[in-house]
Motif scaffolding. Structure first.
Motif, mmCIF file in Angstrom:
data_model
loop_
_atom_site.group_PDB
_atom_site.id
_atom_site.type_symbol
_atom_site.label_atom_id
_atom_site.label_comp_id
_atom_site.label_asym_id
_atom_site.label_seq_id
_atom_site.Cartn_x
_atom_site.Cartn_y
_atom_site.Cartn_z
ATOM 1 N N TRP A 133 55.257 8.894 -12.926
ATOM 2 C CA TRP A 133 55.178 10.337 -13.084
ATOM 3 C C TRP A 133 54.165 10.903 -12.093
ATOM 4 O O TRP A 133 53.236 10.198 -11.673
ATOM 5 C CB TRP A 133 54.644 10.703 -14.467
ATOM 6 N N LYS A 134 54.260 12.160 -11.821
ATOM 7 C CA LYS A 134 53.147 12.903 -11.230
ATOM 8 C C LYS A 134 52.141 13.032 -12.382
ATOM 9 O O LYS A 134 52.515 13.389 -13.507
ATOM 10 C CB LYS A 134 53.651 14.270 -10.763
ATOM 11 N N ARG A 135 50.887 12.713 -12.135
ATOM 12 C CA ARG A 135 49.921 12.651 -13.237
ATOM 13 C C ARG A 135 49.830 13.957 -14.021
ATOM 14 O O ARG A 135 49.796 13.943 -15.254
ATOM 15 C CB ARG A 135 48.539 12.269 -12.728
ATOM 16 N N ASP A 136 49.782 15.071 -13.350
ATOM 17 C CA ASP A 136 49.660 16.350 -14.057
ATOM 18 C C ASP A 136 50.833 16.563 -15.017
ATOM 19 O O ASP A 136 50.652 17.044 -16.137
ATOM 20 C CB ASP A 136 49.583 17.516 -13.067
ATOM 21 N N THR A 137 52.033 16.218 -14.586
ATOM 22 C CA THR A 137 53.217 16.359 -15.433
ATOM 23 C C THR A 137 53.137 15.405 -16.610
ATOM 24 O O THR A 137 53.412 15.780 -17.759
ATOM 25 C CB THR A 137 54.507 16.096 -14.630
ATOM 26 N N TYR A 138 52.742 14.167 -16.340
ATOM 27 C CA TYR A 138 52.612 13.162 -17.401
ATOM 28 C C TYR A 138 51.637 13.643 -18.477
ATOM 29 O O TYR A 138 51.941 13.597 -19.676
ATOM 30 C CB TYR A 138 52.139 11.836 -16.804
ATOM 31 N N ASP A 139 50.485 14.108 -18.039
ATOM 32 C CA ASP A 139 49.474 14.576 -18.995
ATOM 33 C C ASP A 139 49.978 15.782 -19.787
ATOM 34 O O ASP A 139 49.760 15.867 -20.997
ATOM 35 C CB ASP A 139 48.175 14.920 -18.276
ATOM 36 N N ALA A 140 50.690 16.691 -19.130
ATOM 37 C CA ALA A 140 51.198 17.877 -19.821
ATOM 38 C C ALA A 140 52.272 17.508 -20.844
ATOM 39 O O ALA A 140 52.300 18.058 -21.951
ATOM 40 C CB ALA A 140 51.759 18.874 -18.807
ATOM 41 N N VAL A 141 53.144 16.580 -20.511
ATOM 42 C CA VAL A 141 54.240 16.191 -21.405
ATOM 43 C C VAL A 141 53.744 15.319 -22.549
ATOM 44 O O VAL A 141 54.170 15.479 -23.690
ATOM 45 C CB VAL A 141 55.356 15.459 -20.621
ATOM 46 N N ASN A 142 52.848 14.404 -22.249
ATOM 47 C CA ASN A 142 52.427 13.440 -23.256
ATOM 48 C C ASN A 142 51.218 13.884 -24.062
ATOM 49 O O ASN A 142 50.906 13.273 -25.071
ATOM 50 C CB ASN A 142 52.186 12.082 -22.597
ATOM 51 N N GLY A 143 50.554 14.930 -23.630
ATOM 52 C CA GLY A 143 49.450 15.485 -24.398
ATOM 53 C C GLY A 143 48.317 14.510 -24.622
ATOM 54 O O GLY A 143 48.211 13.475 -23.986
ATOM 55 N N SER A 144 47.496 14.840 -25.568
ATOM 56 C CA SER A 144 46.353 13.985 -25.880
ATOM 57 C C SER A 144 46.738 12.997 -26.976
ATOM 58 O O SER A 144 47.754 13.152 -27.650
ATOM 59 C CB SER A 144 45.178 14.843 -26.350
ATOM 60 N N LEU A 145 45.908 12.004 -27.173
ATOM 61 C CA LEU A 145 46.162 11.023 -28.224
ATOM 62 C C LEU A 145 46.183 11.669 -29.602
ATOM 63 O O LEU A 145 46.851 11.197 -30.513
ATOM 64 C CB LEU A 145 45.106 9.910 -28.177
ATOM 65 N N ASP A 146 45.467 12.759 -29.784
ATOM 66 C CA ASP A 146 45.434 13.447 -31.075
ATOM 67 C C ASP A 146 46.771 14.066 -31.438
ATOM 68 O O ASP A 146 47.069 14.272 -32.611
ATOM 69 C CB ASP A 146 44.360 14.537 -31.068
#
Length: 173
Positions: A133-146
């Motif tokens: 993934w592009k990291r920004d997209t990955y982080d936006a889609v997968n959210g935080s662990l919470d």
């Protein structure tokens, strides 16, 4: 040794679009490329098809062959086979990992994940394959662990999802 892709890794991409494959993933890729013993470089199959996918899916050569067998099992000329052939076979690339454990992200892959110079990648293990993934997209889609528990009923543990699942042999895709 596990032959599964596990974990998530963030990797920088250099100015020539080269990125290091995580070492744990390289070991799985090595084991899944039967002809790599004949050549000095391990191959990886990258699938960039799938209209709604925001990532590229990567397979060992062995698991890509298993995926192709599943496509081959569909009726010739059927809509399902046409879509599977286009998105999983035609829109794929086989590339080699260099002696330093890196690959060059092909232009079609960079286009698929909307990668720009200076972006970082996220490698996400999904057992018999992994995603880039592009990291920004990955982080936006997968959210935080919470956020992960939001999809489960209140008080339910994620392991409960496996209560009825039967272990299967490593069947590829």
């Amino acid at each position: 040794m596990s032959e599964d892709f596990r974990g998530e890794y963030y990797q920088k991409v250099d100015s020539k679009a080269r990125v290091s494959i995580p070492a744990a993933f390289r070991r799985v890729l090595d084991a899944g490329d039967p002809s790599s013993s004949d050549t000095s470089r391990t191959r990886i199959v990258m699938v960039y098809g799938g209209k709604s996918r925001q990532y590229v899916e990567c397979y060992t050569v062995r698991d890509a062959d298993l995926l192709a067998e599943r496509v081959r099992a569909l009726d010739i000329g059927s809509k399902a086979r046409q879509i599977a052939e286009r998105d999983l076979i035609t829109r794929s690339l086989t590339i080699e990992i260099d002696e330093n454990g890196r690959i060059v992200l092909p232009q079609k892959v960079r286009d698929k994940i909307a990668f720009d110079d200076g972006d970082e990648t996220a490698f996400a293990g999904t057992l018999d394959r992994f995603q880039i993934w592009k990291r920004d997209t990955y982080d936006a889609v997968n959210g935080s662990l919470d956020d992960e528990d939001d999809e489960l009923p209140e008080g339910m543990d994620v392991l409960a999802l496996l209560s009825r699942a039967k272990p299967a042999a490593n069947s590829g895709a």
